[in-house]
Write an enzyme that holds these catalytic residues in place. Structure first.
Site, PDB file in Angstrom:
ATOM      1  N   TYR A   1      64.240  46.849  29.611  1.00 40.86           N
ATOM      2  CA  TYR A   1      63.614  46.511  30.899  1.00 40.86           C
ATOM      3  C   TYR A   1      62.702  47.645  31.367  1.00 40.86           C
ATOM      4  O   TYR A   1      61.612  47.407  31.878  1.00 40.86           O
ATOM      5  CB  TYR A   1      64.702  46.246  31.962  1.00 40.86           C
ATOM      6  CG  TYR A   1      64.142  45.715  33.260  1.00 40.86           C
ATOM      7  CD1 TYR A   1      64.071  44.337  33.483  1.00 40.86           C
ATOM      8  CD2 TYR A   1      63.658  46.565  34.250  1.00 40.86           C
ATOM      9  CE1 TYR A   1      63.536  43.827  34.653  1.00 40.86           C
ATOM     10  CE2 TYR A   1      63.112  46.066  35.425  1.00 40.86           C
ATOM     11  CZ  TYR A   1      63.054  44.697  35.629  1.00 40.86           C
ATOM     12  OH  TYR A   1      62.529  44.201  36.789  1.00 40.86           O
TER      13      TYR A   1
ATOM     14  N   PHE B   1      32.527  36.025  38.952  1.00 46.44           N
ATOM     15  CA  PHE B   1      33.421  35.347  38.016  1.00 46.44           C
ATOM     16  C   PHE B   1      34.482  34.652  38.860  1.00 46.44           C
ATOM     17  O   PHE B   1      34.912  35.170  39.892  1.00 46.44           O
ATOM     18  CB  PHE B   1      34.058  36.300  36.987  1.00 46.44           C
ATOM     19  CG  PHE B   1      34.855  35.501  35.989  1.00 46.44           C
ATOM     20  CD1 PHE B   1      34.209  34.706  35.064  1.00 46.44           C
ATOM     21  CD2 PHE B   1      36.241  35.463  36.034  1.00 46.44           C
ATOM     22  CE1 PHE B   1      34.926  33.889  34.192  1.00 46.44           C
ATOM     23  CE2 PHE B   1      36.951  34.656  35.166  1.00 46.44           C
ATOM     24  CZ  PHE B   1      36.295  33.867  34.235  1.00 46.44           C
ATOM     25  N   THR B   2      34.908  33.501  38.398  1.00 49.76           N
ATOM     26  CA  THR B   2      35.756  32.595  39.203  1.00 49.76           C
ATOM     27  C   THR B   2      36.982  33.293  39.800  1.00 49.76           C
ATOM     28  O   THR B   2      37.154  33.341  41.014  1.00 49.76           O
ATOM     29  CB  THR B   2      36.182  31.403  38.333  1.00 49.76           C
ATOM     30  OG1 THR B   2      36.777  31.915  37.131  1.00 49.76           O
ATOM     31  CG2 THR B   2      34.992  30.533  37.970  1.00 49.76           C
TER      32      THR B   2
ATOM     33  N   ASP C   1      34.760  45.199  34.704  1.00 54.09           N
ATOM     34  CA  ASP C   1      35.526  44.091  34.146  1.00 54.09           C
ATOM     35  C   ASP C   1      35.400  44.263  32.638  1.00 54.09           C
ATOM     36  O   ASP C   1      34.341  44.013  32.061  1.00 54.09           O
ATOM     37  CB  ASP C   1      34.953  42.757  34.598  1.00 54.09           C
ATOM     38  CG  ASP C   1      35.739  41.585  34.032  1.00 54.09           C
ATOM     39  OD1 ASP C   1      36.280  41.719  32.916  1.00 54.09           O
ATOM     40  OD2 ASP C   1      35.815  40.539  34.687  1.00 54.09           O
TER      41      ASP C   1
ATOM     42  N   LYS D   1      41.060  38.666  25.332  1.00 53.77           N
ATOM     43  CA  LYS D   1      39.767  38.445  24.674  1.00 53.77           C
ATOM     44  C   LYS D   1      39.566  39.499  23.580  1.00 53.77           C
ATOM     45  O   LYS D   1      40.029  39.326  22.457  1.00 53.77           O
ATOM     46  CB  LYS D   1      38.657  38.500  25.728  1.00 53.77           C
ATOM     47  CG  LYS D   1      38.614  37.235  26.590  1.00 53.77           C
ATOM     48  CD  LYS D   1      39.116  37.435  27.946  1.00 53.77           C
ATOM     49  CE  LYS D   1      38.894  36.235  28.840  1.00 53.77           C
ATOM     50  NZ  LYS D   1      39.850  36.194  29.963  1.00 53.77           N
TER      51      LYS D   1
ATOM     52  N   ARG E   1      30.639  25.207  33.201  1.00 52.59           N
ATOM     53  CA  ARG E   1      30.333  26.444  33.917  1.00 52.59           C
ATOM     54  C   ARG E   1      29.117  26.175  34.796  1.00 52.59           C
ATOM     55  O   ARG E   1      28.017  26.672  34.553  1.00 52.59           O
ATOM     56  CB  ARG E   1      30.052  27.600  32.945  1.00 52.59           C
ATOM     57  CG  ARG E   1      31.206  27.975  32.031  1.00 52.59           C
ATOM     58  CD  ARG E   1      32.249  28.896  32.631  1.00 52.59           C
ATOM     59  NE  ARG E   1      33.222  28.294  33.507  1.00 52.59           N
ATOM     60  CZ  ARG E   1      34.342  28.927  33.908  1.00 52.59           C
ATOM     61  NH1 ARG E   1      34.634  30.138  33.496  1.00 52.59           N
ATOM     62  NH2 ARG E   1      35.171  28.333  34.745  1.00 52.59           N
TER      63      ARG E   1
ATOM     64  N   PHE F   1      37.967  23.902  39.128  1.00 57.82           N
ATOM     65  CA  PHE F   1      37.611  23.422  37.787  1.00 57.82           C
ATOM     66  C   PHE F   1      38.828  23.238  36.892  1.00 57.82           C
ATOM     67  O   PHE F   1      38.816  22.417  35.982  1.00 57.82           O
ATOM     68  CB  PHE F   1      36.616  24.388  37.121  1.00 57.82           C
ATOM     69  CG  PHE F   1      37.116  25.802  37.011  1.00 57.82           C
ATOM     70  CD1 PHE F   1      36.977  26.682  38.065  1.00 57.82           C
ATOM     71  CD2 PHE F   1      37.741  26.247  35.853  1.00 57.82           C
ATOM     72  CE1 PHE F   1      37.456  27.987  37.983  1.00 57.82           C
ATOM     73  CE2 PHE F   1      38.214  27.545  35.747  1.00 57.82           C
ATOM     74  CZ  PHE F   1      38.082  28.418  36.828  1.00 57.82           C
TER      75      PHE F   1
HETATM   76  N1  PM9 Z   1      38.141  34.234  31.412  1.00 58.28           N
HETATM   77  C1  PM9 Z   1      37.459  32.401  30.128  1.00 58.28           C
HETATM   78  O1  PM9 Z   1      37.717  31.362  29.521  1.00 58.28           O
HETATM   79  C2  PM9 Z   1      39.806  32.429  31.097  1.00 58.28           C
HETATM   80  C3  PM9 Z   1      39.837  31.170  31.865  1.00 58.28           C
HETATM   81  S1  PM9 Z   1      38.490  30.753  32.947  1.00 58.28           S
HETATM   82  C4  PM9 Z   1      38.986  31.499  34.446  1.00 58.28           C
HETATM   83  O2  PM9 Z   1      36.326  32.930  30.069  1.00 58.28           O
HETATM   84  C5  PM9 Z   1      36.405  37.743  32.924  1.00 58.28           C
HETATM   85  C6  PM9 Z   1      35.037  38.199  32.570  1.00 58.28           C
HETATM   86  C7  PM9 Z   1      36.972  36.645  32.327  1.00 58.28           C
HETATM   87  C8  PM9 Z   1      38.284  36.223  32.699  1.00 58.28           C
HETATM   88  C9  PM9 Z   1      38.865  35.063  32.153  1.00 58.28           C
HETATM   89  C10 PM9 Z   1      38.975  36.986  33.666  1.00 58.28           C
HETATM   90  C11 PM9 Z   1      40.354  36.615  34.096  1.00 58.28           C
HETATM   91  C12 PM9 Z   1      38.374  38.069  34.231  1.00 58.28           C
HETATM   92  N2  PM9 Z   1      37.105  38.424  33.848  1.00 58.28           N
HETATM   93  O3  PM9 Z   1      42.156  34.693  32.426  1.00 58.28           O
HETATM   94  O4  PM9 Z   1      43.327  36.053  34.084  1.00 58.28           O
HETATM   95  O5  PM9 Z   1      36.262  35.983  31.412  1.00 58.28           O
HETATM   96  O6  PM9 Z   1      43.266  36.832  31.761  1.00 58.28           O
HETATM   97  O7  PM9 Z   1      41.248  36.905  33.085  1.00 58.28           O
HETATM   98  C13 PM9 Z   1      38.483  33.070  30.905  1.00 58.28           C
HETATM   99  P1  PM9 Z   1      42.572  36.058  32.830  1.00 58.28           P
END
Ligand code: PM9
Length: 472
Positions: free
Chosen positions: A77, A129-130, A220, A263, A388, A455
């Site tokens: 843990y 970004f969303t 980011d 990623k 998008r 979305f």
């Molecule tokens: N990106 C993508 O498919 C995951 C789902 S869409 C919200 O591109 C950036 C540049 C991203 C991103 C996620 C996040 C959030 C932050 N910045 O999905 O929470 O492309 O790990 O990261 C998606 P998490």
């Protein structure tokens, strides 16, 4: 492969050890599946998808060394060996002093926003970004877009369309007062602009501006290794530098990073918040136990931490992984470009972006062209893509009006090391055929719209037009 050599594929720098069966449903079943999913590709069952280009996030194939490291995980843990390996690997690759594991990127955004943003603050950044913008808004902040104008034009061939406009940035800070700007956010590359990179020169200028204004600069870092690739390829003076060195140089120009490690790190889950300031780190550690779990696991298992630690190191141990990844994306892009499918130019890093406005000119933006094109592409080919455009852009937090982005795009994101050239050829054929039949694709309207990040879960129905309206 260099840009001038064109779309020739380079052989995969790996061989395949395990496979997962996929199947193509007959057209009638695909039509039923997308209807049952409310015409939203996020709501399809993955077993109904033939080639899944919804996202490159967490959908990567790991190396045998990542898998074997997972077997050696320490699941304690607190204070697990896997935690220390994770932190040391992230420090070595990204160079920040303190690294806090979190379960994925938006968790880092959440913690950072809660600590730094106060109601009434503004956060300048290079295109929204969303999840990032939502966490800024939930903390009481307002996102201000300061990306260069070329980023909003799908046809512009600017080599660094992710760059921040220094004039816009200075004006935003001047207007709000630097005490109302808790940080400047830089995405590199910029996902919503088409995976477009930021140049080192621009990062240097933005960093100098922020340092003189005493405003932290937050990266980011989700696909920062991809950004490093573009700097190496396109920016004078970097051709002979390793991705590892370029990445460290990028990070050194910033004060902190929010990272979705699903990623670049070739993993299936995970992230971190990295900072250089000890006080900020202590506050982040403290919020981590509220939302994520103890600060030495941050919502991740020891197995995840091990896969990530190897993934960070492997992502920059050789440039070959990225060379192949970029070549794959360019191959698909070139096949579509050769067939005159309207695309975001130049080709970005993680995905090919279709210009839905140009492909479906008979639809107004309110008829959701990109969402409609995603649904049509799935019905045509079993390929899953992501909207998008206006749906992803959501509503203005204050007025409730729809944001209307200039870019109305369908994204074909390539998971890392998952698909072959034959898969990409199949995808290209499916997109070309769908685009050819464009004027028969109906628009869509919301029948269910969730409050946040609509979305992901929204449902739609086709727009039925009168004959007279259709002729206009
Ligand atoms: N990106 C993508 O498919 C995951 C789902 S869409 C919200 O591109 C950036 C540049 C991203 C991103 C996620 C996040 C959030 C932050 N910045 O999905 O929470 O492309 O790990 O990261 C998606 P998490």
């Amino acid at each position: 492969m260099t840009e001038t050599q064109g779309p020739r594929m380079i052989p995969e720098p790996y061989k395949i050890k395990m496979v997962e069966r996929v199947r193509l449903l007959p057209r009638a079943q695909r039509e039923r599946a997308i209807k049952e999913a409310g015409h939203n590709t996020f709501l399809l069952r993955s077993e109904d998808v033939f080639i899944d280009l919804l996202t490159d996030s967490g959908t990567n194939a790991m190396t045998d060394t990542q898998w074997s490291a997972m077997l050696q995980a320490d699941e304690a843990y607190a204070g697990a060996r896997s935690y220390y390996r994770f932190v040391e690997a992230a420090q070595e690759v990204y160079g920040y002093r303190y690294v806090l594991p979190v379960h994925q990127g938006r968790a880092a955004e959440h913690i950072l926003s809660q600590i730094l943003i106060k109601p009434g603050d503004i956060v300048p950044g290079n295109m929204y970004f969303t999840t990032t913008r939502l966490h800024q808004e939930l903390a009481g902040g307002v996102f201000v877009d300061v990306i260069i104008k070329e980023a909003h034009d799908p046809g512009s061939e600017h080599p660094f369309k992710g760059n921040l406009d220094l004039g816009k940035l200075a004006a935003a800070v001047e207007k709000a007062g630097s005490h109302r700007v808790p940080y400047v956010a830089v995405g590199a590359p910029v996902n919503m602009a088409g995976g477009q990179p930021v140049s080192m020169e621009n990062l240097r200028q933005v960093s100098a501006f922020c340092r003189s204004a005493k405003i932290p600069l937050v990266l980011d870092a989700a696909r920062a290794v991809e950004n490093a690739w573009f700097i190496k390829e396109r920016e004078p003076g970097y051709a002979d530098k390793s991705l590892k060195a370029i990445l460290r140089e990028m990070c050194a120009l910033t004060d902190a990073a929010a990272m979705s490690a699903k990623k670049d790190a070739y993993a299936n889950i995970g992230g971190f918040l990295a900072v250089n300031d000890e006080g900020l780190y202590r506050e982040a550690q403290n919020l981590c136990v509220v939302y994520e779990g103890l600060h030495t696991y941050g919502g991740l298992s020891g197995r995840d931490l091990e896969a990530l630690a190897r993934g960070f190191l492997e992502s920059v141990e050789t440039d070959e992984w990225m060379a192949h990844r970029i070549a794959q994306v360019r191959y698909l892009w070139s096949r579509l470009d050769d067939a005159y499918v309207p695309l975001v130019r130049p080709c970005g890093g993680h995905a090919v972006f279709l210009d839905a406005k140009a492909i479906l000119p008979h639809l107004s933006q309110e008829e959701l062209p990109a969402q409609s094109l995603c649904a049509a592409l799935y019905a045509q080919s079993g390929v899953r893509a992501m909207e998008r455009g206006i749906v992803s852009a959501g509503r203005d937090a204050k007025t409730g009006e729809n944001h209307k982005p200039a870019l109305e795009l369908v994204r074909l994101a390539l998971p890392r090391r998952v698909y072959t050239q034959t898969h990409l050829d199949y995808v290209a054929d499916g997109v070309i055929e769908t685009a050819r039949q464009g004027n028969s694709v109906p628009g869509l309207k919301f029948v269910y719209e969730p409050k946040y990040l609509r979305f992901f879960q929204a449902r739609f129905d086709p727009v039925v037009r009168s004959l007279a309206a259709a002729r206009r």
